[in-house]
Design a protein around this motif. Structure first.
Motif, short mmCIF file in Angstrom:
data_model
loop_
_atom_site.label_atom_id
_atom_site.label_comp_id
_atom_site.label_asym_id
_atom_site.label_seq_id
_atom_site.Cartn_x
_atom_site.Cartn_y
_atom_site.Cartn_z
N HIS A 39 25.45 4.26 23.58
CA HIS A 39 24.96 4.56 24.93
C HIS A 39 25.60 5.85 25.44
O HIS A 39 24.93 6.70 26.03
CB HIS A 39 25.26 3.40 25.88
CG HIS A 39 24.78 3.63 27.27
ND1 HIS A 39 23.47 3.39 27.64
CD2 HIS A 39 25.41 4.10 28.37
CE1 HIS A 39 23.33 3.70 28.92
NE2 HIS A 39 24.51 4.14 29.39
N LEU A 40 26.89 6.00 25.22
CA LEU A 40 27.58 7.22 25.62
C LEU A 40 27.02 8.43 24.87
O LEU A 40 26.80 9.49 25.47
CB LEU A 40 29.08 7.11 25.35
CG LEU A 40 29.87 6.20 26.28
CD1 LEU A 40 31.25 5.93 25.71
CD2 LEU A 40 29.96 6.82 27.67
N ALA A 41 26.80 8.28 23.58
CA ALA A 41 26.31 9.40 22.76
C ALA A 41 24.96 9.90 23.25
O ALA A 41 24.68 11.10 23.17
CB ALA A 41 26.22 8.98 21.29
N ALA A 42 24.14 9.01 23.78
CA ALA A 42 22.82 9.41 24.28
C ALA A 42 22.93 10.32 25.50
O ALA A 42 21.98 11.05 25.83
CB ALA A 42 21.99 8.17 24.61
N ALA A 43 24.07 10.30 26.18
CA ALA A 43 24.24 11.08 27.41
C ALA A 43 24.69 12.51 27.17
O ALA A 43 24.74 13.31 28.11
CB ALA A 43 25.24 10.37 28.31
N TYR A 44 25.02 12.85 25.93
CA TYR A 44 25.59 14.18 25.65
C TYR A 44 24.79 14.92 24.59
O TYR A 44 24.28 14.31 23.66
CB TYR A 44 27.05 14.04 25.19
CG TYR A 44 27.90 13.35 26.21
CD1 TYR A 44 28.32 14.02 27.35
CD2 TYR A 44 28.26 12.02 26.05
CE1 TYR A 44 29.09 13.38 28.31
CE2 TYR A 44 29.03 11.37 27.00
CZ TYR A 44 29.44 12.06 28.14
OH TYR A 44 30.19 11.42 29.08
#
Length: 123
Positions: A39-44
C-alpha cells in the motif's frame, strides 16, 4: 567536541532515518494506521523494493515495526522512538539556550567597559 550519548549510534540511526523526505512521509502515513508495504509503495513514484529499503531504514532506527498479517507486512509507527527524537532535540535546545544566555551575560558584563578604581579610591 564529540559527545557520546551512550546509545551505540541509535540516535544517529534515528536522525539519519528522519533526514529523508520519503521516510518522514512513510512515518506520517503510518501514524494514521498500520499500512502494508505494498500500500505504501503505491503512493510513491519508485519501485516496491525502494520503498522496502526505506521501511528497513525506519525499522533499524526503531521508528516503525513490521508485523506479518497473512501475506502482507504491516508497518506501524513506534511512538516511543518519535518521542526519543523529540527529547534529544529538546536537550540540544536547552544546551544551546544555556550557551546563548552565558554569552549574553559575558557581553553585558564586559570588564573593558567597567571602571577600575584608581589607586587610593574605594569602589
Amino acid at each position: 567536541m564529540v559527545v557520546d550519548d551512550g546509545t551505540d549510534g541509535s540516535l544517529d540511526r534515528l536522525f539519519h532515518a528522519l533526514a529523508d523526505t520519503t521516510r518522514r512521509d512513510i512515518l506520517r502515513r503510518c501514524l494514521q494506521g498500520d499500512l502494508s508495504v505494498s500500500h505504501l509503495a503505491a503512493a510513491y513514484p519508485m519501485s516496491f523494493a525502494a520503498v522496502q529499503k526505506h521501511v528497513a531504514v525506519l525499522e533499524r532506527a526503531g521508528l516503525v515495526s513490521k508485523q506479518r498479517r497473512g501475506r502482507e507486512q504491516l508497518v506501524r509507527t513506534e511512538p516511543d522512538a518519535v518521542a526519543r527524537a523529540r527529547r534529544a532535540l529538546d536537550e540540544l535546545e536547552s544546551l544551546w539556550r544555556g550557551r546563548v544566555e552565558r554569552m549574553a551575560d559575558l557581553l553585558t558584563h564586559d570588564p573593558r567597559t567597567e571602571e577600575t578604581p584608581r589607586e587610593g579610591q574605594d569602589r
